[in-house]
Design a protein around this motif. Structure first.
Motif, short mmCIF file in Angstrom:
data_model
loop_
_atom_site.label_atom_id
_atom_site.label_comp_id
_atom_site.label_asym_id
_atom_site.label_seq_id
_atom_site.Cartn_x
_atom_site.Cartn_y
_atom_site.Cartn_z
N PRO A 1 -11.23 -7.57 -2.21
CA PRO A 1 -11.00 -8.68 -1.29
C PRO A 1 -9.87 -8.46 -0.30
CG PRO A 1 -10.22 -9.22 -3.50
CD PRO A 1 -11.00 -7.95 -3.61
N ASN A 2 -8.97 -7.53 -0.55
CA ASN A 2 -7.82 -7.38 0.33
C ASN A 2 -7.87 -6.13 1.21
OD1 ASN A 2 -6.48 -9.72 -0.62
ND2 ASN A 2 -5.84 -8.61 -2.44
N ASP A 3 -8.92 -5.30 1.08
CA ASP A 3 -8.89 -4.04 1.81
C ASP A 3 -8.95 -4.25 3.31
OD1 ASP A 3 -11.53 -4.84 1.90
OD2 ASP A 3 -12.37 -2.91 1.32
N ARG A 4 -9.69 -5.24 3.78
CA ARG A 4 -9.78 -5.49 5.21
C ARG A 4 -8.42 -5.88 5.78
NH1 ARG A 4 -13.67 -9.96 8.23
NH2 ARG A 4 -13.51 -9.09 10.31
N TYR A 5 -7.68 -6.68 5.03
CA TYR A 5 -6.37 -7.10 5.50
C TYR A 5 -5.38 -5.95 5.53
CZ TYR A 5 -8.48 -11.65 4.63
OH TYR A 5 -9.32 -12.73 4.63
N ALA A 6 -5.52 -5.02 4.60
CA ALA A 6 -4.67 -3.83 4.62
C ALA A 6 -4.94 -3.00 5.86
CB ALA A 6 -4.90 -3.00 3.35
N GLU A 7 -6.21 -2.92 6.26
CA GLU A 7 -6.57 -2.18 7.47
C GLU A 7 -6.01 -2.87 8.72
OE1 GLU A 7 -8.91 0.98 7.25
OE2 GLU A 7 -7.44 0.60 5.69
N TYR A 8 -6.03 -4.19 8.72
CA TYR A 8 -5.40 -4.94 9.82
C TYR A 8 -3.91 -4.60 9.90
CZ TYR A 8 -8.98 -8.17 11.55
OH TYR A 8 -10.09 -8.72 12.16
N ALA A 9 -3.25 -4.56 8.75
CA ALA A 9 -1.82 -4.25 8.73
C ALA A 9 -1.55 -2.86 9.30
CB ALA A 9 -1.29 -4.36 7.30
N LEU A 10 -2.43 -1.91 8.98
CA LEU A 10 -2.28 -0.57 9.55
C LEU A 10 -2.43 -0.60 11.06
CD1 LEU A 10 -4.26 1.63 6.99
CD2 LEU A 10 -1.80 1.68 7.43
N LEU A 11 -3.43 -1.33 11.55
CA LEU A 11 -3.63 -1.42 12.99
C LEU A 11 -2.42 -2.07 13.65
CD1 LEU A 11 -5.25 -1.14 15.56
CD2 LEU A 11 -6.54 -3.20 14.92
N GLN A 12 -1.90 -3.13 13.07
CA GLN A 12 -0.71 -3.77 13.62
C GLN A 12 0.45 -2.79 13.71
OE1 GLN A 12 -0.62 -6.94 10.70
NE2 GLN A 12 -1.09 -8.49 12.24
N SER A 13 0.65 -2.00 12.67
CA SER A 13 1.76 -1.05 12.68
C SER A 13 1.57 0.05 13.72
CB SER A 13 1.94 -0.44 11.28
OG SER A 13 0.83 0.37 10.92
N HIS A 14 0.33 0.51 13.87
CA HIS A 14 0.06 1.53 14.89
C HIS A 14 0.33 0.98 16.29
CE1 HIS A 14 -1.41 4.77 12.43
NE2 HIS A 14 -2.36 4.03 11.88
N LEU A 15 -0.10 -0.23 16.54
CA LEU A 15 0.13 -0.83 17.86
C LEU A 15 1.63 -1.04 18.11
CD1 LEU A 15 -2.78 -3.43 17.98
CD2 LEU A 15 -2.58 -1.33 19.32
N LEU A 16 2.37 -1.40 17.07
CA LEU A 16 3.81 -1.59 17.22
C LEU A 16 4.49 -0.28 17.58
CD1 LEU A 16 5.87 -3.91 16.92
CD2 LEU A 16 6.26 -3.14 14.57
N ARG A 17 4.00 0.83 17.01
CA ARG A 17 4.61 2.14 17.28
C ARG A 17 4.25 2.72 18.64
NH1 ARG A 17 3.82 2.93 11.63
NH2 ARG A 17 1.83 4.01 11.96
N LEU A 18 3.37 2.06 19.38
CA LEU A 18 3.10 2.52 20.74
C LEU A 18 4.33 2.43 21.62
CD1 LEU A 18 -0.47 1.08 21.48
CD2 LEU A 18 0.17 3.44 21.00
N ALA A 19 5.32 1.66 21.20
CA ALA A 19 6.59 1.59 21.94
C ALA A 19 7.30 2.93 21.96
CB ALA A 19 7.50 0.52 21.33
N GLU A 20 6.94 3.82 21.02
CA GLU A 20 7.57 5.14 20.95
C GLU A 20 6.65 6.24 21.47
OE1 GLU A 20 8.35 5.48 16.81
OE2 GLU A 20 9.54 3.63 16.72
N ALA A 21 5.47 5.87 21.95
CA ALA A 21 4.49 6.86 22.41
C ALA A 21 4.76 7.26 23.86
CB ALA A 21 3.08 6.29 22.26
#
Length: 279
Positions: free
Chosen positions: A180-200
């Motif tokens: 039940p929580n795997d989709r939300y974990a994937e969302y969290a990964l996407l959020q973190s990747h988008l946040l790190r675009l500040a360093e790209a």
């Protein structure tokens, strides 16, 4: 090479996650380039954009008379084939299938079912209006860091493979089943990747509060609208990334005649697609 290019002082990059049907949701995101700080900031977003009239009005407001405005649209914009897949989709799928990021086949039969009126291809209709009403040019070929007003078709999943260095696609769109929580974990990964675009390179700064929503508390339409917004942000970054790097790190799968998809690629992918670039 890229650092020697004289770049535009001001630029706007728009990502549009365009629904095939007017009945479904469309989201948009806008990033503005700051030449002094050498980065873009996400300055505007809409989780629900509505029909074509609303989208055109919003794009006109966001782009205005901006000399450099680039729109990356996640939807088929050129669909001449009645059945099957477009050649560009087939090529993109061959490159990205191992990452589970192949393209869905786009043809007039499938897309026309969503049209209003029936048979209308929404991406084509919107593209024509961008040209005639907002003075944009439909062209997947882009000169890096030059003034331009143009738009092109993109696809977030293969782009994320390259931009975020993923082994496979993030499964945030997957329906919940045994875990039940795997989709939300994937969302969290996407959020973190988008946040790190500040360093790209190039950098895109997305407001932290936008990427810290408690996704596990969202349900139904609220979750879908947030999903669409995140896709739109990815599209906006694709526009920025293409403007910065040009064909050095981005490939056009297909062409304007038979349909195409613009996607970032790795050096290894580019070497296989265009061998002469490595000679």
């Amino acid at each position: 090479m890229a650092n020697e290019i004289e770049q535009a002082d001001e630029a706007v990059f728009v990502g549009l996650d365009l629904a095939w049907s007017l009945r479904n949701n469309t989201a948009g995101a806008v990033a503005r380039w700051d030449a002094t700080r050498q980065q873009a900031d996400l300055v505007e977003w809409r989780e629900q954009l509505g029909d074509n009239e609303a989208i055109i009005a919003w794009l006109g407001e966001m782009a205005g008379s901006q000399a450099t405005a680039l729109i990356a649209i996640d939807a088929p914009l050129v669909v001449p084939n009645c059945t099957g897949a477009r050649p560009g989709e087939k090529l993109l799928s061959r490159v990205f299938r191992q990452y589970e990021a192949g393209a869905h086949p786009a043809n007039r039969t499938n897309l026309g079912r969503y049209g209003q009126p029936p048979g209308d291809i929404r991406g084509e209709t919107l593209a024509a209006r961008l040209v005639s009403e907002l003075n944009f040019r439909h062209d997947p070929l882009l000169e890096p860091r030059q003034p331009t007003r143009q738009f092109f078709e993109c696809y977030p999943h293969p782009a994320m493979i390259v931009l975020f260095e993923l082994a496979t696609t993030l499964k945030y769109k997957r329906k919940l089943r045994s875990r039940p929580n795997d989709r939300y974990a994937e969302y969290a990964l996407l959020q973190s990747h988008l946040l790190r675009l500040a360093e790209a390179t190039p950098a895109l700064v997305v407001p932290a509060e936008l990427l810290s929503r408690p996704v596990s508390l969202l349900r139904g339409a609220a979750l879908k609208h947030y999903e669409d917004l995140l896709d739109a942000i990815v599209c906006a970054y694709i526009a920025l990334y293409y403007w910065w790097w040009g064909s050095a790190k981005v490939h056009i799968f297909g062409d304007l005649v038979d349909g195409y998809i613009v996607a970032p690629v790795t050096v290894q992918m580019l070497a296989r697609l265009i061998p002469e670039k490595t000679e």
